[in-house]
Motif scaffolding. Structure first.
Motif, PDB file in Angstrom:
ATOM      1  N   SER A 119       0.840  -1.206   0.000  1.00 48.11           N
ATOM      2  CA  SER A 119       0.000   0.000   0.000  1.00 48.11           C
ATOM      3  C   SER A 119       0.868   1.245   0.000  1.00 48.11           C
ATOM      4  CB  SER A 119      -0.864   0.018   1.252  1.00 48.11           C
ATOM      5  OG  SER A 119      -1.621  -1.157   1.321  1.00 48.11           O
ATOM      6  N   GLN A 120       0.527   2.208  -0.849  1.00 51.88           N
ATOM      7  CA  GLN A 120       1.225   3.492  -0.877  1.00 51.88           C
ATOM      8  C   GLN A 120       0.205   4.601  -1.124  1.00 51.88           C
ATOM      9  OE1 GLN A 120       4.966   3.644  -0.639  1.00 51.88           O
ATOM     10  NE2 GLN A 120       4.300   1.673   0.170  1.00 51.88           N
ATOM     11  N   VAL A 121       0.222   5.616  -0.329  1.00 53.61           N
ATOM     12  CA  VAL A 121      -0.616   6.819  -0.432  1.00 53.61           C
ATOM     13  C   VAL A 121      -2.125   6.546  -0.465  1.00 53.61           C
ATOM     14  CG1 VAL A 121      -1.092   8.968  -1.676  1.00 53.61           C
ATOM     15  CG2 VAL A 121       1.230   8.071  -1.603  1.00 53.61           C
ATOM     16  N   ASN A 123      -4.007   3.919  -0.237  1.00 49.77           N
ATOM     17  CA  ASN A 123      -4.614   3.010   0.727  1.00 49.77           C
ATOM     18  C   ASN A 123      -3.600   2.771   1.836  1.00 49.77           C
ATOM     19  OD1 ASN A 123      -2.911   1.754  -1.006  1.00 49.77           O
ATOM     20  ND2 ASN A 123      -4.098  -0.115  -1.211  1.00 49.77           N
ATOM     21  N   PRO A 124      -4.053   2.689   3.065  1.00 52.98           N
ATOM     22  CA  PRO A 124      -3.084   2.622   4.156  1.00 52.98           C
ATOM     23  C   PRO A 124      -2.546   1.208   4.377  1.00 52.98           C
ATOM     24  CG  PRO A 124      -5.304   2.698   5.030  1.00 52.98           C
ATOM     25  CD  PRO A 124      -5.443   2.706   3.536  1.00 52.98           C
ATOM     26  N   SER A 125      -1.276   1.123   4.729  1.00 56.07           N
ATOM     27  CA  SER A 125      -0.755  -0.179   5.167  1.00 56.07           C
ATOM     28  C   SER A 125      -1.061  -0.307   6.658  1.00 56.07           C
ATOM     29  CB  SER A 125       0.737  -0.281   4.894  1.00 56.07           C
ATOM     30  OG  SER A 125       1.406   0.848   5.379  1.00 56.07           O
ATOM     31  N   ILE A 126      -0.914  -1.520   7.170  1.00 53.04           N
ATOM     32  CA  ILE A 126      -1.285  -1.786   8.564  1.00 53.04           C
ATOM     33  C   ILE A 126      -0.047  -2.237   9.322  1.00 53.04           C
ATOM     34  CG2 ILE A 126      -2.763  -3.200  10.054  1.00 53.04           C
ATOM     35  CD1 ILE A 126      -4.611  -3.574   7.613  1.00 53.04           C
ATOM     36  N   ASP A 127       0.112  -1.741  10.516  1.00 55.89           N
ATOM     37  CA  ASP A 127       1.254  -2.145  11.340  1.00 55.89           C
ATOM     38  C   ASP A 127       0.848  -3.335  12.203  1.00 55.89           C
ATOM     39  OD1 ASP A 127       3.280  -2.485  13.066  1.00 55.89           O
ATOM     40  OD2 ASP A 127       3.480  -0.378  13.625  1.00 55.89           O
ATOM     41  N   PRO A 128       1.400  -4.509  11.904  1.00 55.15           N
ATOM     42  CA  PRO A 128       0.951  -5.708  12.635  1.00 55.15           C
ATOM     43  C   PRO A 128       1.318  -5.671  14.112  1.00 55.15           C
ATOM     44  CG  PRO A 128       2.822  -6.217  11.218  1.00 55.15           C
ATOM     45  CD  PRO A 128       2.435  -4.807  10.916  1.00 55.15           C
ATOM     46  N   LEU A 129       2.237  -4.794  14.486  1.00 53.43           N
ATOM     47  CA  LEU A 129       2.595  -4.727  15.900  1.00 53.43           C
ATOM     48  C   LEU A 129       1.548  -3.937  16.684  1.00 53.43           C
ATOM     49  CD1 LEU A 129       6.419  -4.115  15.634  1.00 53.43           C
ATOM     50  CD2 LEU A 129       5.234  -6.234  16.165  1.00 53.43           C
ATOM     51  N   ARG A 130       0.777  -3.105  15.965  1.00 59.69           N
ATOM     52  CA  ARG A 130      -0.205  -2.277  16.658  1.00 59.69           C
ATOM     53  C   ARG A 130      -1.624  -2.773  16.463  1.00 59.69           C
ATOM     54  NH1 ARG A 130       2.230   2.894  17.586  1.00 59.69           N
ATOM     55  NH2 ARG A 130       4.311   2.802  16.714  1.00 59.69           N
ATOM     56  N   GLU A 131      -1.843  -3.429  15.342  1.00 58.44           N
ATOM     57  CA  GLU A 131      -3.220  -3.807  15.059  1.00 58.44           C
ATOM     58  C   GLU A 131      -3.346  -5.316  14.887  1.00 58.44           C
ATOM     59  OE1 GLU A 131      -5.309  -1.175  12.271  1.00 58.44           O
ATOM     60  OE2 GLU A 131      -3.537   0.108  12.492  1.00 58.44           O
ATOM     61  N   PRO A 132      -4.520  -5.835  15.226  1.00 57.43           N
ATOM     62  CA  PRO A 132      -4.687  -7.288  15.112  1.00 57.43           C
ATOM     63  C   PRO A 132      -4.530  -7.749  13.663  1.00 57.43           C
ATOM     64  CG  PRO A 132      -6.782  -6.210  15.605  1.00 57.43           C
ATOM     65  CD  PRO A 132      -5.727  -5.172  15.719  1.00 57.43           C
ATOM     66  N   MET A 133      -3.944  -8.886  13.533  1.00 54.71           N
ATOM     67  CA  MET A 133      -3.648  -9.421  12.201  1.00 54.71           C
ATOM     68  C   MET A 133      -3.977 -10.905  12.275  1.00 54.71           C
ATOM     69  SD  MET A 133      -2.322  -8.479   9.311  1.00 54.71           S
ATOM     70  CE  MET A 133      -1.487  -6.934   9.624  1.00 54.71           C
ATOM     71  N   LYS A 467       2.644 -11.719   8.624  1.00 51.76           N
ATOM     72  CA  LYS A 467       1.858 -10.580   9.113  1.00 51.76           C
ATOM     73  C   LYS A 467       2.426  -9.272   8.582  1.00 51.76           C
ATOM     74  CE  LYS A 467       0.075 -12.726  13.309  1.00 51.76           C
ATOM     75  NZ  LYS A 467       0.032 -12.713  14.769  1.00 51.76           N
ATOM     76  N   GLU A 468       3.748  -9.183   8.551  1.00 50.85           N
ATOM     77  CA  GLU A 468       4.385  -7.973   8.017  1.00 50.85           C
ATOM     78  C   GLU A 468       3.980  -7.767   6.557  1.00 50.85           C
ATOM     79  OE1 GLU A 468       6.214  -5.672   9.411  1.00 50.85           O
ATOM     80  OE2 GLU A 468       6.498  -6.595  11.386  1.00 50.85           O
ATOM     81  N   MET A 469       4.046  -8.845   5.785  1.00 47.86           N
ATOM     82  CA  MET A 469       3.729  -8.720   4.353  1.00 47.86           C
ATOM     83  C   MET A 469       2.259  -8.363   4.144  1.00 47.86           C
ATOM     84  SD  MET A 469       6.023 -11.663   2.504  1.00 47.86           S
ATOM     85  CE  MET A 469       6.070 -12.854   3.822  1.00 47.86           C
ATOM     86  N   LEU A 470       1.398  -9.023   4.953  1.00 48.13           N
ATOM     87  CA  LEU A 470      -0.038  -8.712   4.839  1.00 48.13           C
ATOM     88  C   LEU A 470      -0.280  -7.248   5.174  1.00 48.13           C
ATOM     89  CD1 LEU A 470      -1.800 -11.762   6.542  1.00 48.13           C
ATOM     90  CD2 LEU A 470      -1.868 -11.137   4.125  1.00 48.13           C
ATOM     91  N   GLY A 471       0.328  -6.812   6.277  1.00 46.90           N
ATOM     92  CA  GLY A 471       0.161  -5.431   6.706  1.00 46.90           C
ATOM     93  C   GLY A 471       0.589  -4.468   5.616  1.00 46.90           C
ATOM     94  N   ILE A 475      -3.767  -5.501   4.263  1.00 46.42           N
ATOM     95  CA  ILE A 475      -4.744  -6.564   4.529  1.00 46.42           C
ATOM     96  C   ILE A 475      -4.568  -7.003   5.977  1.00 46.42           C
ATOM     97  CG2 ILE A 475      -5.312  -8.962   3.969  1.00 46.42           C
ATOM     98  CD1 ILE A 475      -4.405  -8.453   1.155  1.00 46.42           C
ATOM     99  N   ASN A 476      -5.674  -7.231   6.700  1.00 45.24           N
ATOM    100  CA  ASN A 476      -5.487  -7.627   8.097  1.00 45.24           C
ATOM    101  C   ASN A 476      -5.926  -9.052   8.404  1.00 45.24           C
ATOM    102  OD1 ASN A 476      -8.193  -7.445   8.077  1.00 45.24           O
ATOM    103  ND2 ASN A 476      -8.358  -5.761   9.543  1.00 45.24           N
TER     104      ASN A 476
END
Ligand code: SF4
Ligand code: SF4
Ligand code: SF4
Ligand code: SF4
Lengths: 508, 164
Positions: A119-121, A123-133, A467-471, A475-476
């Motif tokens: 994701s760039q600009v 659509n947001p990417s997701i940080d798996p350390l902060r959000e459930p994945m 999880k990193e790649m999904l984030g 995608i969560n």
């Protein structure tokens, strides 16, 4: 006959480092290293070395190195060293050349020609350390429709499911240990897989050698028990000591070929588990003699469902071959809850090398074509797809799932985590790492506590990476990636390959 | 039925899990290195004039092997048999003061486990000191065993009284 074979490996011992501890001598299962008491020094018989690196890892003085004896013959791209050695071997033995592990030939590895999106600009990417994945995966049939009963006027508070639900199995990560039988691998290695699967919340597969009695109470919940052509160790109790039953039709390393566990490996305990006489050859015929059609397959699937009271999933495993898609469609219609596809690079304990290296199709193409076909026919939801054969890292798992798999089987990767170095000598039963052997002296080298820890670390490491790649893709949940080929792009692939894979070329 | 007695303390003991001891003898190698002057593998084995002695011995027959070192007995026969006072019971460990050892091998005869090594060159006995003699908290053999066959365990030491 005088052998014309050249040593495959070169052993270098730094004399001024060697402390003559003889550790290498004891560790080598192939009797390559030898201490000469008279001269008080070590010698190596390089021609016996299989390059397993056990001695190198264990030498406390870092005195050893074992390297490939590459440039022994004049370089020739057609008549490679391997071709020449195989010819000589065959001229000397007149037999079929055996090999272990999987296809090692440079067929295109499609995973290495597919890149992932991020994701760039916009659509947001997701940080798996902060959000459930979510990596949890449910295997088994997903219903076409659900019949619900709703209390009128209760505003959806009293909803009742008005039908019987088919069984599903939840795994914590979409990675399952693939079929490796007790017999092909040591009891210790087998047990390590069971411990790791139950510790992490995933599954292991017994292969066709049965499930030892002493492992049943503790690990049945994590076991996929196999029913293969040899029907070893098969009875109603065995089928019920499982979470799923797998009918093995074929194997990626040797499609169309049966199996043979030589009599000398059939120890008392293997004989007991397989329900055959001690010291007898365990031969698995090439076909299942009661399956000659999809209807026959269906009969066996429902026989197994019947014997397990419709509580277990039934999986059918085939080698990925030219018409996998059509066969898979038949398998789904025959009632399989899981379709296991084993690709060209799948491993084995022993296979004719010529078959291992030349039969089957790459798993990436098989996943894509099977998934596509089942979608087109509107039956994709009726079975889960487990892809096997050449899954080497977490990115391969992600790509396999994006191509359409529900989960993957890992065999070789798991063995490597336990110590295997892919020396391909599994068929000798002399594995220096204690994995592919029934020799009690060697098998002890796998300490199930350590090996299970290593396997669980592998599952954990891959899961974190996934999880990193999904984030990164924004995608969560792994669910949302399944068959989501829009997240893939091909690099360096031809039109027909992109077509089969159902992915666009990079930049498109 | 139970065991009754006077609590003596919690003792550390090394146990070998025979089912995963692979007979590599790296415990022997590392014990020797740790008890050498330099504690360096190459120096200890190849260059030091005073050859360090390993205090652990791997017993092996066929596929069965295990490492055996001093059990640091509660009632140490070796200490009772020592004629020179070289062997003595330390805090939780049976210790050996080599400077006092006269090489009579009484302890070697007395030890029911056969874990005291005879150094005929120097006329001294050598035995496991739980690596205390080299100032280690954890024994090196336990730390270095590649298959985790050697484990450090805590055991209750109790002076037994007869009981039902
Ligand atoms: S076969 Fe393995 S253990 Fe033996 S010498 Fe070769 S690399 Fe070392
Ligand atoms: S393990 Fe290393 S140091 Fe020991 S004998 Fe072999 S080469 Fe020499
Ligand atoms: S180092 Fe461990 S595995 Fe090796 S011989 Fe000693 S106790 Fe056994
Ligand atoms: S505890 Fe220390 S002295 Fe005793 S056998 Fe182990 S390494 Fe040697």
């Amino acid at each position: 006959m005088k052998s014309y074979l050249l040593p495959e490996f070169k052993i270098d011992r730094e004399e001024e480092r060697c402390i003559r501890c003889r550790v290498c001598e004891r560790q080598c299962a192939f009797e390559t290293q030898r201490y000469d008491g008279e001269l008080e020094r070590m010698f190596s018989d390089a021609e016996k070395c299989v390059g397993c690196q056990r001695c190198v890892i264990f030498c406390p003085a870092n005195a050893l190195s074992v390297s490939s004896n590459q440039f022994a013959y004049r370089l020739n791209y057609g008549w490679t060293r391997e071709r020449i050695s195989d010819l000589k071997k065959q001229a000397e033995t007149g037999g079929i050349i055996l090999a272990g592990c999987g296809n090692d030939k440079p067929y295109r590895i499609y995973f290495d020609h597919i890149v992932l999106n991020a994701s760039q600009v916009t659509n947001p990417s997701i940080d798996p350390l902060r959000e459930p994945m979510e990596l949890r995966t449910f295997l088994g049939q997903k219903l076409d429709s659900l019949a619900l009963e709703l209390e009128p006027g209760s505003e959806f508070k009293d909803v009742e499911i008005k039908m019987e639900l088919p069984p599903t199995v939840m795994i914590e990560t979409p990675i399952v240990f693939s079929a490796m039988s007790y017999g092909a691998i040591s009891y210790q290695a087998f047990k390590s897989l069971a411990i790791a699967a139950s510790g992490y919340g995933t599954l292991f597969n017994t292969g066709e050698g049965g499930l030892p009695k002493d492992l049943r109470a503790k690990y049945w919940k994590n076991a996929i028990v196999q029913c293969a052509s040899g029907r070893f160790g098969v009875d109603a109790e065995y089928f019920n000591c499982s979470t799923a039953v797998e009918i093995k039709i074929g194997q990626g390393a040797k499609p169309g070929i049966g199996g043979h566990l030589p009599a000398e490996k059939v120890s008392y305990s293997i004989a007991e588990t397989r329900m055959i006489p001690e010291g007898s050859d365990a031969i698995s015929p090439a076909p299942q003699h009661d399956i000659y059609s999809i209807e026959d397959l269906s009969t066996l699937i429902y026989a197994l469902k019947e014997v397990t009271n419709y509580e277990k999933l039934v999986s059918v495993k085939i080698a990925a071959v030219h018409n996998s898609a059509a066969i898979a469609s038949g398998m789904v219609r025959a009632g399989a809850d899981i379709i296991a596809l084993d690709g060209l690079r799948g491993g084995t304990g022993a296979a004719p090398k010529i078959v291992r290296d030349n039969v089957g199709i790459p798993i990436e193409l098989a996943i894509a074509s099977v998934d596509q076909r089942l979608r087109e026919e509107g039956i994709r939801n009726r079975s889960s797809i487990i892809a096997a054969g050449g899954i080497r890292c977490s990115a391969d798992v992600i790509k396999a799932i994006a191509l359409g798999a529900d989960a993957v089987y890992i065999g070789t990767a798991a063995l490597v985590a336990m110590g295997c170095t892919l020396c391909q000598k599994c068929y000798t039963g002399r594995c220096s790492w204690g994995i592919c052997t029934q020799d009690p002296y060697l098998a002890k080298r796998i300490n199930p506590d350590i090996a299970a820890r290593r396997l669980m670390n592998l599952l954990r490491g891959w899961s974190l990476e996934m999880k990193e790649m999904l984030g990164g893709m924004g995608i969560n949940a792994i669910e949302s990636l399944r068959g989501n080929r829009d997240h893939l792009r091909g690099v360096g692939l031809q039109e027909w390959e992109l077509d089969v894979l159902g992915v666009k070329g990079a930049g498109e | 039925m139970g065991v009754e007695g006077v609590f003596r303390g919690i003792m550390r003991r090394i146990y070998c899990k025979e089912e995963v001891c692979i007979g590599c003898r790296l415990c022997e190698v590392w014990c020797r290195i740790e008890h050498s002057k330099s504690k360096k593998v190459l120096k200890a084995f190849l260059y030091e004039k005073e050859r360090a002695i390993q205090r652990v011995q791997v017993e092996e027959r066929g596929a069965v092997s295990f490492a055996l070192q001093c059990r640091h007995c509660e009632e140490p026969d070796c200490v009772y048999s020592c004629i020179s006072g070289a062997l003595y019971k330390g805090n939780e460990v049976v210790m050996h003061d080599t400077s006092r050892c006269v090489g009579c091998w009484s302890c070697v005869l007395a030890c029911p486990y056969g874990v005291i090594a005879m150094d005929e060159v120097r006329g001294k006995a050598w035995k496991c000191d739980f690596c205390e003699g080299v100032g280690r908290e954890e024994p090196i053999c336990v730390e270095k065993c590649p298959n985790e066959a050697l484990r450090l365990a805590l055991v209750l030491e109790v002076e037994h009284a007869e009981s039902e």
